[in-house]
Motif scaffolding. Structure first.
Motif, PDB file in Angstrom:
ATOM      1  N   ARG A  53       2.745   5.771  -3.369  1.00 58.30           N
ATOM      2  CA  ARG A  53       3.878   6.492  -3.964  1.00 58.30           C
ATOM      3  C   ARG A  53       3.746   6.607  -5.472  1.00 58.30           C
ATOM      4  O   ARG A  53       4.043   7.659  -6.061  1.00 58.30           O
ATOM      5  N   LEU A  54       3.251   5.530  -6.103  1.00 57.28           N
ATOM      6  CA  LEU A  54       3.168   5.497  -7.560  1.00 57.28           C
ATOM      7  C   LEU A  54       1.774   5.866  -8.088  1.00 57.28           C
ATOM      8  O   LEU A  54       1.577   5.920  -9.297  1.00 57.28           O
ATOM      9  N   GLY A  55       0.822   6.092  -7.205  1.00 48.20           N
ATOM     10  CA  GLY A  55      -0.520   6.456  -7.640  1.00 48.20           C
ATOM     11  C   GLY A  55      -1.272   5.321  -8.299  1.00 48.20           C
ATOM     12  O   GLY A  55      -2.044   5.547  -9.234  1.00 48.20           O
ATOM     13  N   GLU A  89       7.542  -4.605  -6.251  1.00 49.90           N
ATOM     14  CA  GLU A  89       7.769  -4.695  -7.695  1.00 49.90           C
ATOM     15  C   GLU A  89       6.471  -5.001  -8.436  1.00 49.90           C
ATOM     16  O   GLU A  89       6.262  -4.515  -9.560  1.00 49.90           O
ATOM     17  N   ARG A  90       5.586  -5.778  -7.843  1.00 50.71           N
ATOM     18  CA  ARG A  90       4.285  -6.037  -8.478  1.00 50.71           C
ATOM     19  C   ARG A  90       3.486  -4.746  -8.637  1.00 50.71           C
ATOM     20  O   ARG A  90       2.819  -4.540  -9.641  1.00 50.71           O
ATOM     21  N   VAL A  91       3.556  -3.875  -7.640  1.00 51.01           N
ATOM     22  CA  VAL A  91       2.886  -2.578  -7.749  1.00 51.01           C
ATOM     23  C   VAL A  91       3.523  -1.752  -8.858  1.00 51.01           C
ATOM     24  O   VAL A  91       2.825  -1.084  -9.639  1.00 51.01           O
ATOM     25  N   PRO A 140      -9.690   2.988 -12.797  1.00 52.38           N
ATOM     26  CA  PRO A 140     -10.257   2.631 -11.493  1.00 52.38           C
ATOM     27  C   PRO A 140     -10.043   3.764 -10.494  1.00 52.38           C
ATOM     28  O   PRO A 140      -8.973   4.373 -10.426  1.00 52.38           O
ATOM     29  N   ALA A 141     -11.090   4.044  -9.699  1.00 57.32           N
ATOM     30  CA  ALA A 141     -11.026   5.170  -8.781  1.00 57.32           C
ATOM     31  C   ALA A 141     -10.278   4.831  -7.506  1.00 57.32           C
ATOM     32  O   ALA A 141      -9.715   5.699  -6.857  1.00 57.32           O
ATOM     33  N   GLY A 142     -10.280   3.561  -7.116  1.00 62.14           N
ATOM     34  CA  GLY A 142      -9.726   3.188  -5.819  1.00 62.14           C
ATOM     35  C   GLY A 142     -10.739   3.453  -4.723  1.00 62.14           C
ATOM     36  O   GLY A 142     -11.705   4.202  -4.899  1.00 62.14           O
ATOM     37  N   GLY A 143     -10.539   2.842  -3.578  1.00 66.24           N
ATOM     38  CA  GLY A 143     -11.465   3.030  -2.478  1.00 66.24           C
ATOM     39  C   GLY A 143     -12.586   2.015  -2.508  1.00 66.24           C
ATOM     40  O   GLY A 143     -12.670   1.170  -3.403  1.00 66.24           O
ATOM     41  N   PRO A 144     -13.483   2.062  -1.505  1.00 69.39           N
ATOM     42  CA  PRO A 144     -14.507   1.022  -1.352  1.00 69.39           C
ATOM     43  C   PRO A 144     -15.517   1.028  -2.486  1.00 69.39           C
ATOM     44  O   PRO A 144     -15.839   2.055  -3.061  1.00 69.39           O
ATOM     45  N   ALA A 145     -16.017  -0.157  -2.824  1.00 68.92           N
ATOM     46  CA  ALA A 145     -17.088  -0.327  -3.797  1.00 68.92           C
ATOM     47  C   ALA A 145     -17.979  -1.458  -3.307  1.00 68.92           C
ATOM     48  O   ALA A 145     -17.548  -2.331  -2.547  1.00 68.92           O
ATOM     49  N   VAL A 149       0.831  -1.203   0.000  1.00 69.22           N
ATOM     50  CA  VAL A 149       0.000   0.000   0.000  1.00 69.22           C
ATOM     51  C   VAL A 149       0.867   1.256   0.000  1.00 69.22           C
ATOM     52  O   VAL A 149       0.492   2.273  -0.613  1.00 69.22           O
ATOM     53  N   ALA A 150       2.031   1.209   0.639  1.00 68.29           N
ATOM     54  CA  ALA A 150       2.930   2.362   0.606  1.00 68.29           C
ATOM     55  C   ALA A 150       3.428   2.618  -0.815  1.00 68.29           C
ATOM     56  O   ALA A 150       3.481   3.767  -1.283  1.00 68.29           O
TER      57      ALA A 150
END
Length: 299
Positions: free
Chosen positions: A47-49, A264-266, A286-291, A42-43
């Motif tokens: 960092r990479l958005g 690296e996967r991120v 994708p917006a991110g956050g809950p759905a 998640v960090a």
């Protein structure tokens, strides 16, 4: 095949289906084996958005302490992100010999006692807030569906089938859905028309490795991402890694390796995100956050 509702697709027709938030695709980061790896993922995503909707784990619920599961559930709940954990023992780790020779049965549950162990893992994970489980056995899948229907397990629990359960055609996808799957991993080497056939047979989200671990084929399909999303939406793009060690079952003995693989996967997901936006700016990011359709932990 057409009369039976499973026509052979020569050229993929774009899918009009979407996730609950309207996105045609999401990113899944697999092999997130514990809270330290999840925190690293998640960090790096921040960092990479990169909007990571789901993380999945391969070592299994039984390889995590209650405190570790609770910590992972808390991170997922705070971010509105699905945290998916693999169930129980499996044939490849069992005393049998067949799974040592072929991956075709490596995730099978050998005997009713192992099915019961998978159920125990499911009950434990759900009691600690997890709402997404990774299933590697067809019989276990149906048992979990029955337990959802009778209220033993949460009604909204996500049951994700493993890539180790072969799914390479539309009729099989329809069977998995009938048996209780809510999201389906498909074969790593399927063509875009194959994916369109599966999409025509099921309403469920499709999970597909866009970069495939070596023991599942080792393909890197970044430049197919747009066509895959168009044909298979809604689709989880799974970012595995080529040229990476198998870390199952994971633990402290592996040092920083699982965390570095997660980061690296991120990074790979960020590369794919850029490519999709360049090749088809019309595809909704994708917006991110809950759905509503995510198995976000409940704490």
């Amino acid at each position: 095949m057409a009369r039976l509702g499973h026509a052979v697709v020569q050229a993929a027709v774009p899918s009009a289906s979407r996730f609950a938030d309207g996105a045609p695709y999401r990113f899944e980061i697999p092999s997130v084996e514990g809270p330290e790896v999840l925190e690293a993922v998640v960090a790096e995503a921040d960092r990479l958005g990169v909007p990571v909707a789901r993380t999945s784990q391969g070592s299994g619920v039984m390889m995590l302490t209650d405190a570790e599961i609770t910590r992972m559930a808390r991170i997922g709940a705070e971010r509105g992100m699905e945290v998916n954990l693999f169930l129980g023992p499996r044939a490849a780790w069992d005393t049998g010999g067949q799974a040592k020779l072929t991956q075709a049965v490596s995730a099978a549950a050998r005997g009713n006692a192992v099915v019961a162990a998978c159920v125990a893992d499911a009950l434990r994970a759900c009691s600690l807030g997890i709402r997404s489980l990774l299933v590697g056995d067809l019989g276990v899948l149906e048992v979990l569906r029955e337990l959802k229907e009778d209220g033993t397990l949460p009604a909204g629990l996500v049951l994700k089938t493993s890539v180790l359960m072969p799914l390479t055609n539309a009729p099989t996808a329809a069977v998995y859905e009938r048996l209780g799957a809510t999201t389906v991993n498909v074969g790593t080497d399927l063509t875009v028309p194959h994916l369109a056939e599966i999409r025509a047979a099921t309403r469920l989200p499709i999970d597909l490795y866009l970069e495939v671990p070596d023991d599942q084929g080792g393909f890197v399909r970044f430049y197919e991402a747009v066509e895959i999303v168009r044909a298979a939406a809604p689709v989880y793009l799974k970012m595995g890694l080529r040229n990476a060690p198998n870390i199952y079952p994971s633990g402290g003995h592996l040092g920083a390796v699982p965390k570095e693989l997660g980061r690296e996967r991120v990074r790979r997901a960020a590369l794919v995100q850029r490519l999709i936006e360049q090749l088809d700016p019309e595809l909704k990011r994708p917006a991110g956050g809950p759905a509503a359709d995510l198995g976000v932990p409940v704490i």
